[in-house]
Design an enzyme around this catalytic site. Structure first.
Site, mmCIF file in Angstrom:
data_model
loop_
_atom_site.group_PDB
_atom_site.id
_atom_site.type_symbol
_atom_site.label_atom_id
_atom_site.label_comp_id
_atom_site.label_asym_id
_atom_site.label_seq_id
_atom_site.Cartn_x
_atom_site.Cartn_y
_atom_site.Cartn_z
ATOM 1 N N ASN A 55 0.857 -1.188 0.000
ATOM 2 C CA ASN A 55 0.000 0.000 0.000
ATOM 3 C C ASN A 55 0.886 1.229 0.000
ATOM 4 O O ASN A 55 2.107 1.112 -0.059
ATOM 5 C CB ASN A 55 -0.954 -0.042 1.203
ATOM 6 C CG ASN A 55 -0.180 -0.117 2.492
ATOM 7 O OD1 ASN A 55 0.553 0.803 2.843
ATOM 8 N ND2 ASN A 55 -0.292 -1.234 3.193
ATOM 9 N N LYS A 134 9.225 -16.105 -11.359
ATOM 10 C CA LYS A 134 8.472 -14.948 -11.848
ATOM 11 C C LYS A 134 7.285 -15.387 -12.720
ATOM 12 O O LYS A 134 7.454 -16.260 -13.590
ATOM 13 C CB LYS A 134 9.440 -14.081 -12.667
ATOM 14 C CG LYS A 134 8.881 -12.790 -13.118
ATOM 15 C CD LYS A 134 9.925 -12.004 -13.891
ATOM 16 C CE LYS A 134 9.269 -10.839 -14.583
ATOM 17 N NZ LYS A 134 10.146 -10.220 -15.574
ATOM 18 N N PHE A 168 -4.768 3.222 14.585
ATOM 19 C CA PHE A 168 -5.119 4.177 13.541
ATOM 20 C C PHE A 168 -6.231 3.552 12.712
ATOM 21 O O PHE A 168 -6.263 2.321 12.549
ATOM 22 C CB PHE A 168 -3.918 4.444 12.625
ATOM 23 C CG PHE A 168 -3.010 5.545 13.101
ATOM 24 C CD1 PHE A 168 -2.197 5.357 14.205
ATOM 25 C CD2 PHE A 168 -2.966 6.762 12.436
ATOM 26 C CE1 PHE A 168 -1.353 6.361 14.648
ATOM 27 C CE2 PHE A 168 -2.133 7.780 12.864
ATOM 28 C CZ PHE A 168 -1.321 7.585 13.972
HETATM 29 O O1 PMT Z 1 2.871 6.099 6.527
HETATM 30 P P1 PMT Z 1 2.261 7.396 6.016
HETATM 31 O O2 PMT Z 1 2.523 7.601 4.540
HETATM 32 O O3 PMT Z 1 2.691 8.580 6.857
HETATM 33 O O4 PMT Z 1 0.685 7.282 6.121
HETATM 34 C C1 PMT Z 1 0.072 7.282 7.373
HETATM 35 C C2 PMT Z 1 -1.083 6.238 7.432
HETATM 36 C C3 PMT Z 1 -2.210 6.657 6.494
HETATM 37 C C4 PMT Z 1 -0.572 4.850 7.046
HETATM 38 C C5 PMT Z 1 -1.565 6.227 8.932
HETATM 39 O O5 PMT Z 1 -2.024 7.502 9.276
HETATM 40 C C6 PMT Z 1 -2.672 5.205 9.142
HETATM 41 O O6 PMT Z 1 -3.842 5.439 8.939
HETATM 42 N N1 PMT Z 1 -2.273 3.970 9.562
HETATM 43 C C7 PMT Z 1 -3.182 2.811 9.714
HETATM 44 C C8 PMT Z 1 -3.415 2.180 8.361
HETATM 45 C C9 PMT Z 1 -4.331 0.960 8.458
HETATM 46 O O7 PMT Z 1 -3.887 -0.137 8.264
HETATM 47 O O8 PMT Z 1 -5.557 1.237 8.861
HETATM 48 P P2 PMT Z 1 -6.762 0.128 9.015
HETATM 49 O O9 PMT Z 1 -7.975 0.932 9.266
HETATM 50 O O10 PMT Z 1 -6.750 -0.829 7.870
HETATM 51 O O11 PMT Z 1 -6.340 -0.683 10.312
HETATM 52 C C10 PMT Z 1 -6.794 -0.328 11.620
HETATM 53 C C11 PMT Z 1 -5.702 -0.596 12.638
HETATM 54 O O12 PMT Z 1 -5.450 -2.015 12.702
HETATM 55 C C12 PMT Z 1 -4.351 0.064 12.366
HETATM 56 O O13 PMT Z 1 -3.808 0.513 13.598
HETATM 57 C C13 PMT Z 1 -3.507 -1.062 11.768
HETATM 58 O O14 PMT Z 1 -2.109 -0.889 12.096
HETATM 59 C C14 PMT Z 1 -4.082 -2.292 12.461
HETATM 60 N N2 PMT Z 1 -4.050 -3.520 11.642
HETATM 61 C C15 PMT Z 1 -4.670 -3.580 10.434
HETATM 62 C C16 PMT Z 1 -4.686 -4.762 9.720
HETATM 63 C C17 PMT Z 1 -4.043 -5.897 10.269
HETATM 64 N N3 PMT Z 1 -4.018 -7.046 9.594
HETATM 65 N N4 PMT Z 1 -3.433 -5.823 11.456
HETATM 66 C C18 PMT Z 1 -3.438 -4.654 12.170
HETATM 67 O O15 PMT Z 1 -2.884 -4.591 13.272
#
Ligand code: PMT
Length: 255
Positions: A55, A134, A168
């Site tokens: 991503n 590949k 986040f």
């Molecule tokens: O890195 P930058 O370019 O500065 O961008 C910042 C950002 C947009 C990446 C950051 O601000 C942000 O939003 N990070 C969380 C991205 C994300 O994965 O969001 P989500 O809504 O899909 O996940 C929710 C939470 O679960 C997050 O804390 C994530 O770390 C966590 N997660 C998600 C999926 C997974 N399989 N395991 C997790 O722990």
């Protein structure tokens, strides 16, 4: 005077290093000796030896949290997916590539942490098979089978103990409603919600626009600001939460 002109104790430190150390000197130490674990960056899920699913995360948001926690006196461990950023000074930085590596590192490091901030953009899915060779052209279409990755934050949510847990939420619509759902589902104390489609917010920019949502139902919408300023606001909330929890524990002991 340096005879060689380049190396020696008389050489002036890099300006970035001087500025960072001045920031450390002037920042109040309200996280002194607190152990803070931060995740940042994307995960890469290999498809074949030359391609991966990923991503657009640059790591800037998580690195800002790590840098600012260190300025406030914390011992910081940063678990980072692949990024082009220089590891923050004074922060132990561990590099991982995919979600399962990140899960292992986070679960291991979280046991000795007081605060965990998950800013990493963890891939929710990975290819069911990573091919040894590949993938070649020569076919009209290609179907990929994906399987779910572990939800690292949800796992931490069940194991958090006395730790403060910050997640986040990267959303493209219904920001607050979706972030609230994630706050509950993942068992975190604070969710930092960002609409990653908004100008000056989310992936790979130096600013962010976030809404902080906590378990009491409080919703704080912050204006567009630098990722360092967002990190400061998040860490202020962490300090506040740690204080409240300590006060509650002291009160319980007194009663
Ligand atoms: O890195 P930058 O370019 O500065 O961008 C910042 C950002 C947009 C990446 C950051 O601000 C942000 O939003 N990070 C969380 C991205 C994300 O994965 O969001 P989500 O809504 O899909 O996940 C929710 C939470 O679960 C997050 O804390 C994530 O770390 C966590 N997660 C998600 C999926 C997974 N399989 N395991 C997790 O722990």
């Amino acid at each position: 005077f340096l005879a060689c002109g380049y190396i020696g104790s008389g050489r002036r430190a890099d300006p970035d290093v001087i500025v960072e150390e001045m920031e450390v000197l002037i920042t109040p130490k309200d996280l002194q000796d607190v152990r803070v674990l931060v995740t940042a960056g994307p995960t890469w899920e290999a498809l074949d030896p030359v391609r991966h699913l990923a991503n657009r995360s640059s790591g800037k948001m998580g690195y800002a949290v790590a840098r600012n926690a260190r300025r406030r006196g914390a011992h910081v461990t940063l678990i980072s997916g692949p990024t082009a950023l220089v590891p923050p000074r004074g922060v132990e930085t561990l590099a991982v590539v995919n979600a399962r590596e990140m899960e292992q590192a986070v679960v291991r490091e979280a046991t000795s942490s007081d605060v965990v901030v998950m800013a990493a953009a963890v891939g929710d899915f990975r290819p069911s098979d990573s091919l040894r060779h590949k993938i070649k052209r020569g076919r009209s279409d290609l179907e990929l089978r994906l399987v779910p990755n572990p939800d690292i934050l949800a796992k931490l949510g069940t194991l958090k103990g006395t730790r403060v847990l910050v997640g986040f939420a990267a959303e493209t619509r219904d920001l607050v409603a979706n972030a609230r759902r994630k706050l509950q589902a993942k068992g975190v104390h604070v969710m930092v919600a960002n609409d990653v489609t908004a100008e000056g917010a989310g992936f790979d920019v130096d600013t962010n626009i976030v809404t902080l949502i906590d378990r009491s139902g409080r919703v704080e919408r912050l204006a567009k600001m630098s990722k360092d300023a967002v990190a400061t606001a998040i860490l202020d909330r962490v300090v506040e939460l740690r204080g409240t929890r300590r006060d509650t524990r002291t009160l319980a002991r007194q009663l």
